[in-house]
Design a protein around this motif. Structure first.
Motif, short mmCIF file in Angstrom:
data_model
loop_
_atom_site.label_atom_id
_atom_site.label_comp_id
_atom_site.label_asym_id
_atom_site.label_seq_id
_atom_site.Cartn_x
_atom_site.Cartn_y
_atom_site.Cartn_z
N ASP A 42 0.83 -1.20 0.00
CA ASP A 42 0.00 0.00 0.00
C ASP A 42 0.87 1.25 0.00
N LEU A 43 0.29 2.34 -0.49
CA LEU A 43 0.99 3.63 -0.53
C LEU A 43 0.86 4.35 0.82
N ILE A 44 1.32 5.60 0.86
CA ILE A 44 1.27 6.37 2.10
C ILE A 44 -0.17 6.66 2.49
N TYR A 45 -0.37 7.04 3.74
CA TYR A 45 -1.70 7.33 4.26
C TYR A 45 -1.83 8.81 4.61
N GLN A 46 -2.99 9.34 4.34
CA GLN A 46 -3.30 10.71 4.72
C GLN A 46 -4.09 10.68 6.02
N THR A 47 -3.57 11.33 7.04
CA THR A 47 -4.17 11.29 8.37
C THR A 47 -5.23 12.38 8.51
N GLU A 48 -6.45 11.96 8.75
CA GLU A 48 -7.55 12.89 9.00
C GLU A 48 -7.67 13.20 10.50
N ARG A 49 -7.40 12.20 11.31
CA ARG A 49 -7.44 12.37 12.77
C ARG A 49 -6.40 11.43 13.37
N LEU A 50 -5.46 12.00 14.11
CA LEU A 50 -4.33 11.23 14.62
C LEU A 50 -4.72 10.45 15.86
N MET A 51 -4.42 9.16 15.87
CA MET A 51 -4.71 8.33 17.04
C MET A 51 -3.68 8.55 18.15
N GLY A 52 -4.13 8.32 19.39
CA GLY A 52 -3.22 8.38 20.52
C GLY A 52 -3.00 9.76 21.10
N VAL A 53 -3.60 10.80 20.50
CA VAL A 53 -3.41 12.15 21.05
C VAL A 53 -4.61 12.51 21.93
N SER A 54 -4.43 13.53 22.73
CA SER A 54 -5.50 13.96 23.63
C SER A 54 -6.63 14.61 22.84
N SER A 55 -7.86 14.30 23.25
CA SER A 55 -9.01 14.92 22.58
C SER A 55 -9.41 16.20 23.33
N ARG A 56 -9.99 16.02 24.55
CA ARG A 56 -10.36 17.20 25.35
C ARG A 56 -9.62 17.21 26.68
N GLY A 57 -9.84 16.15 27.44
CA GLY A 57 -9.15 16.07 28.72
C GLY A 57 -7.75 15.50 28.54
N ARG A 58 -6.93 15.69 29.57
CA ARG A 58 -5.55 15.24 29.49
C ARG A 58 -5.44 13.72 29.37
N ASP A 59 -6.39 13.00 30.02
CA ASP A 59 -6.33 11.54 30.01
C ASP A 59 -7.23 10.90 28.96
N ALA A 60 -7.93 11.71 28.20
CA ALA A 60 -8.82 11.18 27.17
C ALA A 60 -8.09 11.21 25.83
N ILE A 62 -7.50 9.70 21.79
CA ILE A 62 -8.23 9.13 20.65
C ILE A 62 -7.73 7.70 20.44
N PRO A 63 -8.59 6.69 20.50
CA PRO A 63 -8.13 5.30 20.45
C PRO A 63 -7.74 4.80 19.07
N GLU A 64 -8.37 5.31 18.02
CA GLU A 64 -8.10 4.74 16.70
C GLU A 64 -7.69 5.78 15.67
N GLY A 65 -8.34 6.88 15.62
CA GLY A 65 -8.00 7.88 14.63
C GLY A 65 -8.59 7.55 13.26
N ALA A 66 -8.20 8.34 12.25
CA ALA A 66 -8.71 8.14 10.89
C ALA A 66 -7.60 8.39 9.88
N GLN A 67 -7.27 7.34 9.10
CA GLN A 67 -6.26 7.45 8.05
C GLN A 67 -6.85 6.95 6.74
N ILE A 68 -6.59 7.67 5.66
CA ILE A 68 -7.07 7.28 4.34
C ILE A 68 -5.89 6.83 3.49
N GLY A 69 -5.92 5.55 3.05
CA GLY A 69 -4.86 5.05 2.18
C GLY A 69 -4.96 5.65 0.79
N LEU A 70 -3.82 5.88 0.15
CA LEU A 70 -3.78 6.55 -1.15
C LEU A 70 -3.50 5.60 -2.30
N GLY A 71 -3.65 4.30 -2.06
CA GLY A 71 -3.55 3.38 -3.19
C GLY A 71 -2.53 2.28 -3.00
N VAL A 72 -2.05 1.73 -4.11
CA VAL A 72 -1.19 0.55 -4.12
C VAL A 72 -0.08 0.75 -5.14
#
Length: 262
Positions: A42-60, A62-72
């Motif tokens: 697969d080719l590189i991915y475009q990140t729409e929402r990064l997983m593992g970063v804080s959403s609102r609170g310090r301990d909250a 994002i568990p998965e995030g959103a990445q769009i693959g750009l092909g093969v």
């Protein structure tokens, strides 16, 4: 729309896959031919929402995030170096390697190349050569008056001469092994050349550890399996059609959006 370019990479990949399959089928009767298989990544991915970063609170986070693959893309065209079937020819100079190993051949430029094609003969000087006239290494000369040529499974070449009851040994054939056979560069004509990827050749006597044996009077057939290739051909065709449908759908959606904006 990204879907157009993504699906286009899929169609391009399947076109390359089809070319590989076509070459396999074209060489279904080529002596010593090894089938190839296209490998994709697969080719590189475009990140729409990064997983593992804080959403609102310090301990909250994002568990998965959103990445769009750009092909093969095509990562490699791998040579499948499995044994082909041995075919009895009745020619005493035909040789097949049963197991690992490559015949060593000196081409017209004086370079050493490698082949699994054991359809050999003798030239005007009695040297054992390939069908292209390239000398098989190590060089062995068969006397013109020899009545019988015998090649043992370990590569010992002997002949029977008129008036002699004891066979005369002419020489010892050796074969070469590589750490990575798939890294050899195909030159065409059933010849291959070593590369940095294949590593340096290890030369040995047939029958030694990790080396195959020689079968006199046989040649190794292509290892292409017609059923496998036809199945792969159908799968490639279906995948190409599916990617083309994605392009059609994306084009229709893009047209609909344009009409709504108009």
């Amino acid at each position: 729309m990204r879907a157009l370019t993504i699906a286009a990479t899929g169609m391009s990949a399947q076109e390359r896959n089809l070319e590989v399959i076509a070459n396999n089928i074209a060489n279904i009767n080529t002596t010593g031919f090894k089938r190839s298989r296209a490998e994709f990544t697969d080719l590189i991915y475009q990140t729409e929402r990064l997983m593992g970063v804080s959403s609102r609170g310090r301990d909250a986070t994002i568990p998965e995030g959103a990445q769009i693959g750009l092909g093969v893309r095509t990562a490699a065209i791998r040579t499948v170096n499995i044994q082909g079937a041995l075919t009895n020819t009745g020619n005493m100079l035909d040789l097949a390697i049963n197991g690992r190993g490559w015949f060593q051949v000196t081409n017209a430029n004086g370079d050493t190349v490698y082949t699994r094609d054991g359809a050999i003969n003798t030239n005007q000087n009695g040297q054992i050569v390939t069908m292209d006239g390239y000398t098989v290494t190590p060089s062995i000369i068969v006397p013109a008056n020899a009545t019988n040529v015998t090649v043992s499974q370990t590569g010992v070449v002997t002949v029977t001469l008129p008036g002699q009851s004891t066979p005369q040994q002419l020489g010892q054939l050796t074969i070469a092994n590589f750490v990575n056979d798939a890294g050899l560069q195909a030159l065409g004509g059933n010849y291959f050349q070593q590369t940095q990827a294949s590593g340096q050749p290890t030369v040995g006597v047939p029958g030694d550890t990790a080396f195959g044996i020689l079968q006199q009077g046989y040649i190794e057939a292509s290892n292409v399996d017609p059923v496998t290739e036809i199945t792969s051909l159908i799968a490639a065709q279906r995948a190409y059609e599916m990617n083309s449908k994605v392009i059609q759908a994306a084009d229709q959606m893009s047209g609909t959006i344009s009409n709504m904006r108009g």
